[in-house]
Design an enzyme around this catalytic site. Sequence first.
Site, PDB file in Angstrom:
ATOM      1  N   LYS A  13       0.838  -1.218   0.000  1.00 31.08           N
ATOM      2  CA  LYS A  13       0.000   0.000   0.000  1.00 31.08           C
ATOM      3  C   LYS A  13       0.863   1.255   0.000  1.00 31.08           C
ATOM      4  O   LYS A  13       0.677   2.133  -0.832  1.00 31.08           O
ATOM      5  CB  LYS A  13      -0.903   0.037   1.258  1.00 31.08           C
ATOM      6  CG  LYS A  13      -1.880  -1.111   1.360  1.00 31.08           C
ATOM      7  CD  LYS A  13      -2.748  -0.993   2.605  1.00 31.08           C
ATOM      8  CE  LYS A  13      -2.008  -1.129   3.914  1.00 31.08           C
ATOM      9  NZ  LYS A  13      -1.501  -2.471   4.215  1.00 31.08           N
ATOM     10  N   ARG A  88      -9.687   1.164   8.368  1.00 28.68           N
ATOM     11  CA  ARG A  88      -9.326  -0.227   8.637  1.00 28.68           C
ATOM     12  C   ARG A  88     -10.379  -0.931   9.478  1.00 28.68           C
ATOM     13  O   ARG A  88     -10.271  -2.136   9.705  1.00 28.68           O
ATOM     14  CB  ARG A  88      -8.003  -0.279   9.393  1.00 28.68           C
ATOM     15  CG  ARG A  88      -6.756  -0.469   8.516  1.00 28.68           C
ATOM     16  CD  ARG A  88      -5.522  -0.318   9.405  1.00 28.68           C
ATOM     17  NE  ARG A  88      -4.390  -1.062   8.971  1.00 28.68           N
ATOM     18  CZ  ARG A  88      -3.303  -0.523   8.399  1.00 28.68           C
ATOM     19  NH1 ARG A  88      -3.246   0.755   8.146  1.00 28.68           N
ATOM     20  NH2 ARG A  88      -2.275  -1.283   8.078  1.00 28.68           N
ATOM     21  N   ARG A 127      11.978  -6.630   4.938  1.00 30.07           N
ATOM     22  CA  ARG A 127      12.017  -5.237   5.409  1.00 30.07           C
ATOM     23  C   ARG A 127      12.589  -5.178   6.834  1.00 30.07           C
ATOM     24  O   ARG A 127      13.283  -4.233   7.198  1.00 30.07           O
ATOM     25  CB  ARG A 127      10.619  -4.614   5.360  1.00 30.07           C
ATOM     26  CG  ARG A 127      10.630  -3.157   5.781  1.00 30.07           C
ATOM     27  CD  ARG A 127       9.323  -2.463   5.509  1.00 30.07           C
ATOM     28  NE  ARG A 127       8.254  -2.966   6.364  1.00 30.07           N
ATOM     29  CZ  ARG A 127       6.983  -2.620   6.241  1.00 30.07           C
ATOM     30  NH1 ARG A 127       6.615  -1.794   5.271  1.00 30.07           N
ATOM     31  NH2 ARG A 127       6.075  -3.097   7.054  1.00 30.07           N
ATOM     32  N   ARG A 133      11.920  -2.468  11.587  1.00 31.54           N
ATOM     33  CA  ARG A 133      10.668  -1.948  12.162  1.00 31.54           C
ATOM     34  C   ARG A 133      10.184  -2.884  13.263  1.00 31.54           C
ATOM     35  O   ARG A 133      10.177  -4.102  13.080  1.00 31.54           O
ATOM     36  CB  ARG A 133       9.621  -1.841  11.049  1.00 31.54           C
ATOM     37  CG  ARG A 133       9.091  -0.438  10.873  1.00 31.54           C
ATOM     38  CD  ARG A 133       8.212  -0.330   9.666  1.00 31.54           C
ATOM     39  NE  ARG A 133       6.875  -0.867   9.871  1.00 31.54           N
ATOM     40  CZ  ARG A 133       5.875  -0.677   9.018  1.00 31.54           C
ATOM     41  NH1 ARG A 133       6.077   0.019   7.921  1.00 31.54           N
ATOM     42  NH2 ARG A 133       4.700  -1.197   9.259  1.00 31.54           N
ATOM     43  N   ARG A 144      -0.651  -9.214  12.954  1.00 32.83           N
ATOM     44  CA  ARG A 144      -1.163  -8.159  12.065  1.00 32.83           C
ATOM     45  C   ARG A 144      -2.041  -8.763  10.967  1.00 32.83           C
ATOM     46  O   ARG A 144      -3.060  -8.183  10.586  1.00 32.83           O
ATOM     47  CB  ARG A 144       0.005  -7.386  11.437  1.00 32.83           C
ATOM     48  CG  ARG A 144       0.695  -6.461  12.438  1.00 32.83           C
ATOM     49  CD  ARG A 144       2.056  -6.034  11.961  1.00 32.83           C
ATOM     50  NE  ARG A 144       2.013  -5.232  10.756  1.00 32.83           N
ATOM     51  CZ  ARG A 144       3.061  -5.019   9.972  1.00 32.83           C
ATOM     52  NH1 ARG A 144       4.235  -5.566  10.258  1.00 32.83           N
ATOM     53  NH2 ARG A 144       2.945  -4.274   8.899  1.00 32.83           N
TER      54      ARG A 144
HETATM   55  P1  B4P Z   1       4.587  -1.494   2.198  1.00 32.78           P
HETATM   56  O1  B4P Z   1       4.238  -0.767   0.975  1.00 32.78           O
HETATM   57  O2  B4P Z   1       5.355  -0.748   3.253  1.00 32.78           O
HETATM   58  O3  B4P Z   1       3.385  -2.203   2.930  1.00 32.78           O
HETATM   59  P2  B4P Z   1       2.070  -1.600   3.543  1.00 32.78           P
HETATM   60  O4  B4P Z   1       1.018  -2.491   2.998  1.00 32.78           O
HETATM   61  O5  B4P Z   1       1.963  -0.139   3.291  1.00 32.78           O
HETATM   62  O6  B4P Z   1       2.367  -1.706   5.081  1.00 32.78           O
HETATM   63  P3  B4P Z   1       1.685  -2.025   6.427  1.00 32.78           P
HETATM   64  O7  B4P Z   1       0.274  -2.457   6.312  1.00 32.78           O
HETATM   65  O8  B4P Z   1       2.668  -2.999   6.985  1.00 32.78           O
HETATM   66  O9  B4P Z   1       1.849  -0.741   7.293  1.00 32.78           O
HETATM   67  P4  B4P Z   1       1.017   0.520   7.776  1.00 32.78           P
HETATM   68  O10 B4P Z   1       2.022   1.591   7.858  1.00 32.78           O
HETATM   69  O11 B4P Z   1      -0.184   0.794   6.946  1.00 32.78           O
HETATM   70  O12 B4P Z   1       5.400  -2.776   1.708  1.00 32.78           O
HETATM   71  C1  B4P Z   1       5.949  -3.716   2.580  1.00 32.78           C
HETATM   72  C2  B4P Z   1       7.277  -4.235   2.060  1.00 32.78           C
HETATM   73  O13 B4P Z   1       7.106  -4.910   0.816  1.00 32.78           O
HETATM   74  C3  B4P Z   1       8.288  -3.122   1.788  1.00 32.78           C
HETATM   75  O14 B4P Z   1       9.541  -3.546   2.258  1.00 32.78           O
HETATM   76  C4  B4P Z   1       8.304  -2.978   0.276  1.00 32.78           C
HETATM   77  O15 B4P Z   1       9.566  -2.572  -0.224  1.00 32.78           O
HETATM   78  C5  B4P Z   1       7.970  -4.380  -0.183  1.00 32.78           C
HETATM   79  N1  B4P Z   1       7.213  -4.427  -1.446  1.00 32.78           N
HETATM   80  C6  B4P Z   1       6.173  -3.617  -1.780  1.00 32.78           C
HETATM   81  N2  B4P Z   1       5.711  -3.942  -3.015  1.00 32.78           N
HETATM   82  C7  B4P Z   1       6.470  -5.008  -3.450  1.00 32.78           C
HETATM   83  C8  B4P Z   1       6.474  -5.810  -4.650  1.00 32.78           C
HETATM   84  N3  B4P Z   1       5.600  -5.583  -5.661  1.00 32.78           N
HETATM   85  N4  B4P Z   1       7.369  -6.811  -4.730  1.00 32.78           N
HETATM   86  C9  B4P Z   1       8.264  -7.047  -3.730  1.00 32.78           C
HETATM   87  N5  B4P Z   1       8.318  -6.325  -2.584  1.00 32.78           N
HETATM   88  C10 B4P Z   1       7.425  -5.304  -2.443  1.00 32.78           C
HETATM   89  O16 B4P Z   1       0.501   0.124   9.254  1.00 32.78           O
HETATM   90  C11 B4P Z   1       1.374  -0.135  10.332  1.00 32.78           C
HETATM   91  C12 B4P Z   1       0.594  -0.170  11.663  1.00 32.78           C
HETATM   92  O17 B4P Z   1       0.048   1.147  11.960  1.00 32.78           O
HETATM   93  C13 B4P Z   1      -0.641  -1.094  11.743  1.00 32.78           C
HETATM   94  O18 B4P Z   1      -0.308  -2.429  12.025  1.00 32.78           O
HETATM   95  C14 B4P Z   1      -1.433  -0.401  12.903  1.00 32.78           C
HETATM   96  O19 B4P Z   1      -0.933  -0.746  14.171  1.00 32.78           O
HETATM   97  C15 B4P Z   1      -1.196   1.073  12.683  1.00 32.78           C
HETATM   98  N6  B4P Z   1      -2.261   1.686  11.862  1.00 32.78           N
HETATM   99  C16 B4P Z   1      -2.095   2.227  10.615  1.00 32.78           C
HETATM  100  N7  B4P Z   1      -3.282   2.671  10.146  1.00 32.78           N
HETATM  101  C17 B4P Z   1      -4.220   2.399  11.104  1.00 32.78           C
HETATM  102  C18 B4P Z   1      -5.630   2.588  11.179  1.00 32.78           C
HETATM  103  N8  B4P Z   1      -6.328   3.154  10.181  1.00 32.78           N
HETATM  104  N9  B4P Z   1      -6.274   2.191  12.302  1.00 32.78           N
HETATM  105  C19 B4P Z   1      -5.603   1.647  13.315  1.00 32.78           C
HETATM  106  N10 B4P Z   1      -4.277   1.414  13.307  1.00 32.78           N
HETATM  107  C20 B4P Z   1      -3.573   1.779  12.202  1.00 32.78           C
END
Ligand code: B4P
Length: 187
Positions: A13, A88, A127, A133, A144
Site C-alpha cells: 500500500k 481499517r 524489510r 521496524r 497483524r
Molecule cells: P509497504 O508498501 O510498506 O506495505 P504496507 O502495505 O503499506 O504496510 P503495512 O500495512 O505494513 O503498514 P502501515 O504503515 O499501513 O510494503 C511492505 C514491504 O514490501 C516493503 O519492504 C516494500 O519494499 C515491499 N514491497 C512492496 N511492493 C512489493 C512488490 N511488488 N514486490 C516485492 N516487494 C514489495 O501500518 C502499520 C501499523 O500502523 C498497523 O499495524 C497499525 O498498528 C497502525 N495503523 C495504521 N493505520 C491504522 C488505522 N487506520 N487504524 C488503526 N491502526 C492503524
Amino acid sequence: MRLVIMGPPGAGKGTQAQVVAVELGVPHISTGDIFRANVDRGTPLGEEAQRYMSAGEYVPDSITNAMVRDRLSQEDCTPGFLLDGYPRTLEQVNELDMMLLADEHRIDRVIELTVDTDAVVARLLKRAEEQGRSDDTAEVIRRRLEVYFDQTAPLTAVYTQRGLLVRVDGMGAVPDVTGRILAAVTA
Ligand code: B4P
C-alpha cells in the site's frame, strides 16, 4: 479524486500510494506513516500508538479518527487525497463517511491490493532485515495478518456494495502493480 488503498500488511500500500499520489497530484495520507513520525518525535500520540503498533494491534479508532479528521481538514486535501491504510475498521468507515459528508464529498474509488500471504510475510521479514521496524517480527506479522482478516477484510464487502471497490493484483514488480492501479483508477 478521493481514493482509498487497502490490502493486508505488506501488500505494498505504502509503496504504491507514494507513486500513485504523485501521478494523480493529490496528497498521500498514510495513517501508519503519521503514527511512525509521531513515534520518532516522541509525541504523546506517538507513545500511545507505539504500544499498539509494536503488538500488531490497531491503534484505537478514537485516536485514529481524530488524527485523520485533522489531516483531511487541511487545505491541500480540498482537491482530493489518497488514503493509505485508512479506514481499517467499520467504525472508521462510518467516521470517514461523516467527515466527507460535511463537505458534500465522497470516496470515488477503493483499490484493494490482493497478494499471496506467504509472499507478504517474506516481504515484511526482508524489510525487518533492512529497516528493523518493531512490528516486522514473525510473531507480530502473524498477529497483524489476523487483525487484518478479522477487522479489515470485511470492509471490502461494504465498498463492493457501494460499487466502489476494484481489486488489483499486487504481485509482481512494483512498476507493473503501479500500472495496474493507475489503469483501475482512470478506467
Ligand atoms: P509497504 O508498501 O510498506 O506495505 P504496507 O502495505 O503499506 O504496510 P503495512 O500495512 O505494513 O503498514 P502501515 O504503515 O499501513 O510494503 C511492505 C514491504 O514490501 C516493503 O519492504 C516494500 O519494499 C515491499 N514491497 C512492496 N511492493 C512489493 C512488490 N511488488 N514486490 C516485492 N516487494 C514489495 O501500518 C502499520 C501499523 O500502523 C498497523 O499495524 C497499525 O498498528 C497502525 N495503523 C495504521 N493505520 C491504522 C488505522 N487506520 N487504524 C488503526 N491502526 C492503524
